[in-house]
Design an enzyme around this catalytic site. Structure first.
Site, mmCIF file in Angstrom:
data_model
loop_
_atom_site.group_PDB
_atom_site.id
_atom_site.type_symbol
_atom_site.label_atom_id
_atom_site.label_comp_id
_atom_site.label_asym_id
_atom_site.label_seq_id
_atom_site.Cartn_x
_atom_site.Cartn_y
_atom_site.Cartn_z
ATOM 1 N N GLN A 182 11.496 28.787 17.154
ATOM 2 C CA GLN A 182 12.189 27.971 16.133
ATOM 3 C C GLN A 182 12.710 28.808 14.969
ATOM 4 O OE1 GLN A 182 13.174 24.872 16.202
ATOM 5 N NE2 GLN A 182 12.053 24.136 17.978
ATOM 6 N N HIS A 223 18.253 28.180 24.358
ATOM 7 C CA HIS A 223 18.856 26.864 24.094
ATOM 8 C C HIS A 223 18.591 26.350 22.680
ATOM 9 C CE1 HIS A 223 15.462 23.881 24.555
ATOM 10 N NE2 HIS A 223 14.899 24.917 25.117
ATOM 11 N N THR A 226 15.413 37.178 41.313
ATOM 12 C CA THR A 226 16.752 37.718 41.079
ATOM 13 C C THR A 226 17.187 37.427 39.647
ATOM 14 O OG1 THR A 226 17.272 37.368 43.381
ATOM 15 C CG2 THR A 226 19.146 37.663 41.902
ATOM 16 N N CYS A 232 8.894 17.495 23.361
ATOM 17 C CA CYS A 232 7.925 17.440 24.466
ATOM 18 C C CYS A 232 6.956 16.294 24.299
ATOM 19 C CB CYS A 232 7.088 18.698 24.546
ATOM 20 S SG CYS A 232 7.951 20.139 24.123
HETATM 21 C C1 LIG Z 1 8.000 26.580 18.815
HETATM 22 C C2 LIG Z 1 8.434 26.408 20.236
HETATM 23 N N1 LIG Z 1 7.951 27.226 21.177
HETATM 24 C C3 LIG Z 1 8.315 27.133 22.465
HETATM 25 C C4 LIG Z 1 9.204 26.175 22.888
HETATM 26 C C5 LIG Z 1 9.574 26.089 24.335
HETATM 27 O O1 LIG Z 1 10.841 26.639 24.568
HETATM 28 P P1 LIG Z 1 11.665 26.298 25.912
HETATM 29 O O2 LIG Z 1 12.149 24.896 25.760
HETATM 30 O O3 LIG Z 1 12.765 27.312 25.919
HETATM 31 O O4 LIG Z 1 10.737 26.471 27.040
HETATM 32 C C6 LIG Z 1 9.733 25.274 21.947
HETATM 33 C C7 LIG Z 1 10.652 24.190 22.365
HETATM 34 O O5 LIG Z 1 10.713 23.155 21.764
HETATM 35 C C8 LIG Z 1 9.344 25.405 20.584
HETATM 36 O O6 LIG Z 1 9.823 24.587 19.643
#
Ligand SMILES: Cc1ncc(COP(=O)(O)O)c(C=O)c1O
Length: 380
Positions: free
Chosen positions: A178, A200, A236, A320
């Site tokens: 972040q 992303h 790959t 999430c």
């Molecule tokens: C602080 C943090 N770490 C890890 C991730 C996970 O990243 P990714 O979605 O690229 O797996 C996120 C995604 O929200 C995040 O906010």
């Protein structure tokens, strides 16, 4: 649409998409192949690695391409735990980490590792002294996030890194997903040896990311296979993804985040004065793009859907956990009560947002919130 959910994911930049398409078309061969298209693809992949390394001021051999933040965090933490398990079996992390760190540590607990989850203060910040206090002779790794994904609170990474200078046997991993490109972090000065980054969150593509691994650090690979990425990430290589990531990293580093900070602070000032609103973001110690707020007696998801009807996109806590009915673990650990934690919404901006959008957001809240508060008062 007003998109204020940039911590969940960002819209890919047009130039990143163009890089991906061009690279997929021109360098589609397998970089491990012996023939000339394969060798061209390999050179192209290494150019992307070199670009990212130069932008981070580290060596190309220290960049491992992964499938994003979750994979980078798993590789750093499990990879270090498995490689150094004979040195010790104790890991220190925090109670406010993203699930990709938190659940990884939980998995390691089941395998016999001991994990200390350092608690934040009421502002959502971890204290370096608390991390130091948790250190034992058995500690092999400290993993602390740079910026919290729910509150935006910046963690004292440089201070923890300086403190860890006195413990050369302990590795230091930072989940910078972040914070990267938004809050400055000098990798070398902060003593960070492992750092996770996700494409992303930077207007890059999903499924792209990297792990910075300092040259002297060893990791056990999590995947068995062809031994790509110096044996650490078989499979790959995603050549076009790597090139698109290099582009996204460069754009992120060139982006001035001050206008974003101004908009976030403007929203903060608007909300801070209102009854029924509780702000969880420590604004003077937070990343420029995240604001977490609860409206007393309401439910975060109800507000999210009410705003969505007005074409304004925010989220509850993190992407999430937003489909789980549980209140935010991060806010609970900060001492926020369950009802208030369940009421939280997260507003997260990017450089594409404007002050006019922020004004429309406040106007929409002004229309929605009195109805929600009225319903709440009727329930009481
Ligand atoms: C602080 C943090 N770490 C890890 C991730 C996970 O990243 P990714 O979605 O690229 O797996 C996120 C995604 O929200 C995040 O906010």
């Amino acid at each position: 649409m007003i998109y204020f959910d940039n911590s969940a994911t960002t819209k890919p930049d047009q130039s990143v998409l163009e890089t991906f398409i061009k690279a997929s078309t021109r360098f589609f061969a397998n970089p491990s192949s012996l023939h000339y298209p394969g060798m061209e693809a390999e050179r192209f992949l290494e150019k992307a690695r070199q670009q990212i390394a130069s932008l981070c001021r580290v060596s190309a051999e220290e960049i491992i391409f992964t499938g994003g933040g979750t994979e980078s965090n798993n590789l750093a933490i499990k990879g270090a735990a498995y490689f150094y398990k004979n040195r010790g079996r104790h890991i220190i992390t925090t109670a406010i980490e993203h699930p990709s760190v938190f659940e990884t540590c939980r998995d390691l607990e089941k395998e016999g590792f001991r994990i200390t989850y350092v608690k934040p203060d009421a502002n959502g910040a971890i204290q370096a002294a608390d991390v130091q206090q948790a250190i034992t002779d058995d500690t092999i790794l400290v993993s602390v996030m740079h910026v919290n994904n729910e509150t935006g609170a910046i963690q004292p990474v440089e201070e923890i890194g300086r403190m860890l200078d006195a413990y050369p046997q302990i590795l230091f991993h930072v989940d910078a997903v972040q914070g990267f490109g938004k809050v400055p972090l000098d990798l070398l000065k902060s003593g960070v040896q492992l750092m996770s980054v996700s494409g992303h969150k930077l207007h890059g593509l999903k499924g792209t990311g990297f792990l910075y691994k300092q040259r002297s650090v060893n990791l056990a690979p999590l995947l068995s296979g062809g031994g790509q990425e110096r044996g650490l990430r078989s499979g790959t290589e995603q050549t076009a993804g790597a090139a698109s990531l290099a582009k996204a990293v460069r754009l992120a580093m060139e982006t001035d985040m001050n206008p974003v900070l101004e908009i976030t602070r403007w929203i903060y000032k608007e909300l801070a004065g209102r009854p029924d609103f509780v702000i969880h973001t420590p604004i003077s110690q937070a990343a420029p793009h995240i604001l977490s707020v609860s409206i007393k007696g309401t439910k975060g998801e109800v507000l999210v859907h009410a705003l969505e009807k007005k074409n304004i996109i925010v989220s509850t806590t993190s992407a999430c956990s937003s489909k789980q009915a549980k209140p935010s673990r991060v806010l609970q650990k900060m001492g926020v009560n369950n009802d208030l934690a369940a009421a939280a919404i997260r507003i997260s901006l990017s450089a594409g947002n404007t002050i006019q959008e922020a004004e429309q957001f406040i106007e929409a809240l002004d229309r929605i919130v009195p109805t929600l508060v009225k319903k709440r008062n009727e329930r009481i």
